[in-house]
Scaffold this active site. Sequence first.
Site, PDB file in Angstrom:
ATOM      1  N   HIS A  43      31.111  13.094 -60.264  1.00 35.01           N
ATOM      2  CA  HIS A  43      31.660  12.149 -58.917  1.00 35.01           C
ATOM      3  C   HIS A  43      31.118  13.095 -57.580  1.00 35.01           C
ATOM      4  O   HIS A  43      31.840  13.783 -57.120  1.00 35.01           O
ATOM      5  CB  HIS A  43      33.388  12.357 -58.977  1.00 35.01           C
ATOM      6  CG  HIS A  43      33.781  11.563 -57.621  1.00 35.01           C
ATOM      7  ND1 HIS A  43      34.735  10.674 -57.969  1.00 35.01           N
ATOM      8  CD2 HIS A  43      33.129  10.992 -56.675  1.00 35.01           C
ATOM      9  CE1 HIS A  43      35.175  10.135 -56.920  1.00 35.01           C
ATOM     10  NE2 HIS A  43      34.158  10.306 -55.887  1.00 35.01           N
ATOM     11  N   GLU A  70      30.338   8.417 -60.417  1.00 32.03           N
ATOM     12  CA  GLU A  70      31.482   7.982 -59.768  1.00 32.03           C
ATOM     13  C   GLU A  70      31.032   7.997 -58.261  1.00 32.03           C
ATOM     14  O   GLU A  70      30.629   9.287 -58.100  1.00 32.03           O
ATOM     15  CB  GLU A  70      32.854   8.626 -60.069  1.00 32.03           C
ATOM     16  CG  GLU A  70      33.263   8.251 -61.368  1.00 32.03           C
ATOM     17  CD  GLU A  70      34.869   8.788 -61.606  1.00 32.03           C
ATOM     18  OE1 GLU A  70      35.187   9.758 -61.126  1.00 32.03           O
ATOM     19  OE2 GLU A  70      35.306   8.297 -62.910  1.00 32.03           O
ATOM     20  N   HIS A 191      42.156  10.008 -64.141  1.00 32.79           N
ATOM     21  CA  HIS A 191      42.943  10.798 -63.002  1.00 32.79           C
ATOM     22  C   HIS A 191      44.164  11.490 -63.479  1.00 32.79           C
ATOM     23  O   HIS A 191      45.158  10.689 -63.762  1.00 32.79           O
ATOM     24  CB  HIS A 191      42.983  10.130 -61.576  1.00 32.79           C
ATOM     25  CG  HIS A 191      43.120  11.155 -60.641  1.00 32.79           C
ATOM     26  ND1 HIS A 191      41.990  11.179 -59.802  1.00 32.79           N
ATOM     27  CD2 HIS A 191      44.148  11.881 -60.114  1.00 32.79           C
ATOM     28  CE1 HIS A 191      42.472  12.259 -58.789  1.00 32.79           C
ATOM     29  NE2 HIS A 191      43.714  12.511 -58.997  1.00 32.79           N
TER      30      HIS A 191
END
Length: 239
Positions: A43, A70, A191
């Site tokens: 990410h 991401e 997450h």
Amino acid sequence: MIRLSVNVNKIATLRNSRGGNNPDLIQVSKDCERFGAQGITVHPRPDERHIRYADVYALKETVTTEFNIEGNCEEKKFVNMVLEVKPEQVTLVPDGLNQLTSNHGWDTITHKRYLQDMVKCFHDEGIRVSLFVDPLVDMVEAAAETGTDRVELYTEAYASHYHQGIELACAPYIQAAEMAQKVGLGLNAGHDLDLHNLKYFAQNVPGLQEVSIGHALISDALYYGLENTIQMYLQRLAL
Ligand SMILES: CC(=O)[C@@H](O)[C@H](O)COP(=O)(O)O
Ligand SMILES: NCC(=O)COP(=O)(O)O
């Protein structure tokens, strides 16, 4: 089979803290795959606090499982990089510039037209698209109208309420997953998933295809070692 995609952001955090190349992000990612990870997730954030754009290009050459990038498609630099790297999957996350971490999903109703354009942009390059969403039935339903292949359910609320009542914490995710199945969307999640909350989630959320896990897994590896930790997470996913 539910894929485990290891998010290696925190390996880059540790590396960057001393300015050298230890730990070696590329080698750790290769080892994660060797230890059983079925994907590598990164990410890259606009400030490159952990994953750098250069890391993404380097990982493109070495990841042999599935590469999931991401980020926020509102960043032109991010979009251009993904179109060049052509990972198996891009996960679009509506993060702002200065967020500590991701803390919300897309409003797929308000931003439907915009997301339709972005999904097409990645589809034209053969990249699978996943939209990061809160576990809300209407957001999942509207996501299908963007043309996305999958949604990723933001699981922070599950993780933070898990100890107060696991069934209640998981209920919104089951409803969102059932909607994803109804509208023909693939399903990812991520997450704050960890060794304590993962098994129940994997056993009860229908149609789950992939979890991306980083912070807890890398933290666990400090105690159990990376190979053992990846095996422990894979055991939680074995149904
Ligand atoms: C979208 C998501 O939940 C993960 O990518 C998470 O945001 C990890 O990012 P950090 O490692 O920067 O917290
Ligand atoms: N998409 C979630 C992810 O990649 C990792 O999130 P976390 O496990 O670091 O919270």
